[in-house]
Design a protein around this motif. Structure first.
Motif, short mmCIF file in Angstrom:
data_model
loop_
_atom_site.label_atom_id
_atom_site.label_comp_id
_atom_site.label_asym_id
_atom_site.label_seq_id
_atom_site.Cartn_x
_atom_site.Cartn_y
_atom_site.Cartn_z
N ALA A 1 0.85 -1.20 0.00
CA ALA A 1 0.00 0.00 0.00
C ALA A 1 0.88 1.24 0.00
CB ALA A 1 -0.91 0.01 1.22
N THR A 2 0.47 2.26 -0.77
CA THR A 2 1.23 3.51 -0.81
C THR A 2 0.44 4.70 -0.29
OG1 THR A 2 0.57 3.84 -3.11
CG2 THR A 2 2.68 2.74 -2.73
N SER A 3 -0.76 4.42 0.22
CA SER A 3 -1.56 5.50 0.81
C SER A 3 -2.41 4.92 1.95
CB SER A 3 -2.49 6.13 -0.24
OG SER A 3 -3.52 5.24 -0.59
N ILE A 4 -2.92 5.80 2.76
CA ILE A 4 -3.77 5.38 3.86
C ILE A 4 -5.04 4.71 3.34
CG2 ILE A 4 -5.15 6.20 5.83
CD1 ILE A 4 -2.14 6.24 6.32
N ASP A 5 -5.58 5.23 2.24
CA ASP A 5 -6.79 4.64 1.67
C ASP A 5 -6.54 3.22 1.15
OD1 ASP A 5 -8.35 6.88 2.20
OD2 ASP A 5 -7.91 7.81 0.25
N GLU A 6 -5.39 3.01 0.48
CA GLU A 6 -5.04 1.67 0.02
C GLU A 6 -4.87 0.73 1.21
OE1 GLU A 6 -1.55 1.62 -2.42
OE2 GLU A 6 -2.51 2.72 -4.06
N VAL B 1 3.49 -1.14 3.96
CA VAL B 1 3.01 0.24 3.79
C VAL B 1 4.21 1.15 3.58
CG1 VAL B 1 1.72 2.13 4.82
CG2 VAL B 1 1.05 -0.23 5.30
N LEU C 1 4.79 4.98 3.04
CA LEU C 1 4.19 6.33 3.02
C LEU C 1 5.24 7.40 2.85
CD1 LEU C 1 1.60 5.94 5.88
CD2 LEU C 1 1.23 5.77 3.44
#
Length: 51
Positions: A25-30, A49, A51
């Motif tokens: 994941a590269t974002s909080i939403d992902e 993750v 970020l």
């Protein structure tokens, strides 16, 4: 002697190679979507993750 930056570890591939479902994941939403999906399943799951 290896550390966390040399060589660069691909945690998703390492986990997959050991039979553990894994994603990146590269974002909080992902991350939130992947975490929600992981909580609906049994067994281990790695979410890397960046970020």
């Amino acid at each position: 002697m290896p550390d966390l930056h040399n060589p660069v570890f691909d945690w998703v591939k390492l986990a997959s190679g050991m039979g553990v479902e894994a994603s990146h994941a590269t974002s909080i939403d992902e991350f939130a979507a992947q975490f929600d999906s992981a909580m609906k399943q049994r067994g281990p799951r790695l979410i890397e993750v960046a970020l």
